[in-house]
Motif scaffolding. Structure first.
Motif, short mmCIF file in Angstrom:
data_model
loop_
_atom_site.label_atom_id
_atom_site.label_comp_id
_atom_site.label_asym_id
_atom_site.label_seq_id
_atom_site.Cartn_x
_atom_site.Cartn_y
_atom_site.Cartn_z
N ALA A 1 41.04 22.44 58.38
CA ALA A 1 39.87 21.72 57.86
C ALA A 1 38.72 22.70 57.62
CB ALA A 1 39.44 20.65 58.86
N GLY A 2 38.14 22.65 56.43
CA GLY A 2 37.00 23.49 56.10
C GLY A 2 37.37 24.92 55.76
N GLU A 3 38.67 25.21 55.66
CA GLU A 3 39.09 26.60 55.39
C GLU A 3 39.77 26.71 54.02
OE1 GLU A 3 39.94 27.63 60.11
OE2 GLU A 3 41.62 27.58 58.69
N VAL A 4 39.86 27.95 53.56
CA VAL A 4 40.31 28.21 52.19
C VAL A 4 41.27 29.40 52.20
CG1 VAL A 4 39.50 28.87 49.88
CG2 VAL A 4 38.09 27.38 51.32
N GLY B 1 34.76 42.18 50.39
CA GLY B 1 35.87 41.86 49.50
C GLY B 1 35.54 40.79 48.49
N ALA B 2 36.50 40.59 47.58
CA ALA B 2 36.39 39.52 46.59
C ALA B 2 37.80 39.08 46.24
CB ALA B 2 35.66 40.00 45.35
N GLY B 3 37.93 37.82 45.85
CA GLY B 3 39.25 37.31 45.53
C GLY B 3 39.18 35.98 44.81
N ILE B 4 40.36 35.35 44.68
CA ILE B 4 40.48 34.10 43.92
C ILE B 4 41.05 33.02 44.84
CG2 ILE B 4 41.58 33.02 41.92
CD1 ILE B 4 41.71 35.87 40.66
N VAL B 5 40.40 31.87 44.83
CA VAL B 5 40.83 30.76 45.69
C VAL B 5 42.20 30.27 45.24
CG1 VAL B 5 40.33 28.38 46.40
CG2 VAL B 5 38.47 30.06 46.20
N GLU B 6 43.14 30.17 46.20
CA GLU B 6 44.47 29.64 45.87
C GLU B 6 44.63 28.20 46.32
OE1 GLU B 6 47.89 32.07 46.84
OE2 GLU B 6 47.50 33.20 44.99
N ARG B 7 44.28 27.91 47.57
CA ARG B 7 44.42 26.54 48.11
C ARG B 7 43.26 26.27 49.04
NH1 ARG B 7 49.77 27.82 48.49
NH2 ARG B 7 49.89 28.29 50.72
N VAL B 8 42.90 24.99 49.15
CA VAL B 8 41.82 24.63 50.07
C VAL B 8 42.36 23.67 51.13
CG1 VAL B 8 40.05 25.00 48.32
CG2 VAL B 8 40.94 22.69 48.71
N GLY B 9 41.81 23.76 52.34
CA GLY B 9 42.17 22.87 53.42
C GLY B 9 41.42 21.55 53.30
N PRO B 10 41.70 20.60 54.22
CA PRO B 10 41.03 19.29 54.18
C PRO B 10 39.51 19.42 54.27
CG PRO B 10 42.83 19.32 55.82
CD PRO B 10 42.67 20.72 55.33
N GLY B 11 38.83 18.61 53.48
CA GLY B 11 37.37 18.53 53.59
C GLY B 11 36.60 19.61 52.87
N ARG C 1 33.09 22.91 48.51
CA ARG C 1 32.24 23.84 47.79
C ARG C 1 33.00 24.82 46.90
NH1 ARG C 1 28.93 25.40 53.07
NH2 ARG C 1 28.35 23.31 53.68
N VAL C 2 34.30 24.95 47.12
CA VAL C 2 35.10 25.82 46.24
C VAL C 2 36.39 25.09 45.88
CG1 VAL C 2 34.19 27.98 47.22
CG2 VAL C 2 36.26 26.97 48.17
N LYS C 3 37.01 25.55 44.78
CA LYS C 3 38.27 24.93 44.34
C LYS C 3 39.23 26.03 43.87
CE LYS C 3 36.40 24.08 39.73
NZ LYS C 3 35.26 25.01 39.94
N PRO C 4 40.53 25.70 43.82
CA PRO C 4 41.49 26.71 43.38
C PRO C 4 41.08 27.31 42.03
CG PRO C 4 42.65 24.84 44.29
CD PRO C 4 41.20 24.44 44.22
N GLY C 5 41.23 28.62 41.90
CA GLY C 5 40.86 29.31 40.67
C GLY C 5 39.48 29.93 40.71
N ASP C 6 38.63 29.49 41.65
CA ASP C 6 37.28 30.07 41.74
C ASP C 6 37.35 31.55 42.12
OD1 ASP C 6 36.04 27.71 41.15
OD2 ASP C 6 35.26 27.32 43.17
N HIS C 7 36.54 32.36 41.46
CA HIS C 7 36.38 33.76 41.85
C HIS C 7 35.24 33.82 42.87
CE1 HIS C 7 38.34 35.77 38.10
NE2 HIS C 7 38.99 34.69 38.49
N LEU D 1 32.53 31.93 51.46
CA LEU D 1 32.91 32.21 50.08
C LEU D 1 31.75 31.88 49.16
CD1 LEU D 1 36.43 30.56 50.16
CD2 LEU D 1 35.94 33.00 50.09
N LEU D 2 31.47 32.79 48.24
CA LEU D 2 30.42 32.56 47.25
C LEU D 2 31.05 32.60 45.86
CD1 LEU D 2 27.42 32.36 46.38
CD2 LEU D 2 27.41 34.86 46.33
N PRO D 3 31.19 31.44 45.20
CA PRO D 3 31.75 31.46 43.83
C PRO D 3 30.82 32.22 42.88
CG PRO D 3 31.77 29.24 44.74
CD PRO D 3 30.92 30.07 45.65
N ILE D 4 31.43 33.00 42.00
CA ILE D 4 30.65 33.83 41.07
C ILE D 4 31.20 33.64 39.65
CG2 ILE D 4 30.08 35.56 42.82
CD1 ILE D 4 32.31 37.32 41.49
N PRO D 5 30.42 34.05 38.64
CA PRO D 5 30.92 33.94 37.26
C PRO D 5 32.19 34.78 37.07
CG PRO D 5 28.55 34.38 37.28
CD PRO D 5 29.02 34.53 38.69
N LYS D 6 33.14 34.22 36.29
CA LYS D 6 34.43 34.90 36.14
C LYS D 6 34.34 36.17 35.29
CE LYS D 6 37.29 31.02 37.29
NZ LYS D 6 38.03 29.84 36.92
#
Ligand SMILES: [Zn+2]
Ligand SMILES: [Zn+2]
Length: 365
Positions: free
Chosen positions: A27-30, A63-73, A76-82, A149-154
């Protein structure tokens, strides 16, 4: 799932590349696919045993990366977000968050190396593997709390973005947030690695008149000139304190110690003029005591300040820094002097220690 990671198994030993287990985000993790991770001196402090962490541990906090999966709840971020990874989260509710000093947050604390529930998502052979700062980005994948995690422009390359997660924020923020360097002032920066070069460019952005870079290596002083230094001092060849007084006349308005040691914080304090401010940006080994001239502190109204993570408001400041990069007003490309694969990570730390790179970055693919 399985992922490859660089493990610190023993202090004083090279990191070991191994395949480890990474549990699903709770929960709350990505779950993030790491794209780039910077090689920073802070990781080296853990490798040398100067700062404690339970072992085995996966280090990496820039570091920086791309969200693959999100846990319950997670909202603020979704799969594909940089995303840029933030190594110091903030709760938004504690006294420090409320007064606008979120890097000092006391509301989001976990036992060293663990997630907020006190367990780890990483394991090996059924035994826990610990996460540095709940980031642990010296790995192909990582599980982090969503607030880290801070989403940024792709459009922003992720190797550049990664550096904003530690060195750039820490360095520029020391000049812009911890103090506010006035136009025309005289600034000294001791140590011209990833953080120090960013103090130099922070001072340049604020129009400091004199920006004096101090280091022991000429190649780093060359980098400092590229980033906006107006003078350089090789402290192996010259008395740095005396030379600063000579260049400035009375001493500097601000002296930033980007090394972090008893000796350099003392030098920074001696380099500032009456009424000046010394800022400790580098983090010393735990327990190291520095000597300051107590007379000068009162009689000369000198100030000695600490600066952690650039006194950042990460969600505001990191996006602003990336915007300045996109406008060509903040140098990030020039910071990356070497890239490595994950398997070359120990070479990255060797070159960091030899001082031959500005910043080295590990590219995971
Ligand atoms: Zn760092
Ligand atoms: Zn807080």
């Amino acid at each position: 799932m399985k992922t490859r990671a660089a493990l610190l198994r023993e202090v004083g030993q090279p990191l070991v590349i191994e395949e480890v287990e990474l549990a699903e985000p709770q929960a709350g993790e990505v779950l993030v696919r790491i794209v780039a991770a910077g090689v920073c001196h802070s990781d080296l402090h853990y490798m040398k045993g100067e700062w404690p962490i339970p072992k085995p541990a996966v280090l990496g906090h820039e570091g920086a990366g791309i969200v693959e999966r999100v846990g319950p709840g997670v909202t603020r971020v979704k799969p594909g977000d940089h995303c840029v990874l933030i190594f110091r989260p903030n709760c938004g509710y504690c006294d420090y968050c409320t007064i606008g000093r979120p890097t000092l947050c006391t509301g989001r604390i976990s036992a060293p190396g663990t997630m907020y529930d006190g367990t780890t998502r990483l394991s090996s052979g059924g035994q826990p593997v610990y996460h540095l700062a709940r980031v642990a980005c010296f790995a192909e994948h990582a599980v982090l709390p969503e607030e880290q995690l801070l989403p940024i422009p792709k459009a922003i390359p992720l190797d550049r973005a990664a550096l904003v997660g530690c060195a750039v924020m820490t360095g520029v923020g020391a000049a812009t947030n911890t103090v506010s360097v006035e136009p025309g002032s005289a600034v000294v920066v001791i140590g011209c690695g990833g953080v120090g070069l960013n103090v130099v460019q922070g001072a340049r952005m604020l129009n400091a008149a004199q920006i004096i870079a101090v280091d022991l290596l000429d190649n780093k002083l060359e980098y400092a000139l590229d980033f906006g230094a107006t003078h350089t001092i090789n402290a192996r060849e010259e008395d740095a304190v005396a030379r600063v007084k000579e260049i400035t006349g009375h001493g500097a308005d601000y002296a930033f110690d980007a090394i972090g040691s008893a000796r350099t914080v003392q030098q920074a304090f001696e380099m500032v003029k009456i009424g000046g401010t010394a800022i400790e940006v580098g983090i010393a080994p735990q327990g190291q005591m520095a000597q300051i001239d107590a007379w000068a502190l009162a009689m000369q109204e000198k100030t000695l300040k600490g600066s952690f993570y650039g006194s950042a408001r990460p969600r505001v400041d990191m996006l602003r820094l990336l915007e300045l990069y996109q406008q060509g007003r903040l140098k990030l490309d020039e910071l990356i002097s070497r890239t490595y694969t994950l398997d070359q990570i120990n070479e990255g730390f060797d070159l960091l220690q030899s001082g031959s790179v500005a910043r080295g970055v590990i590219m995971m693919e």
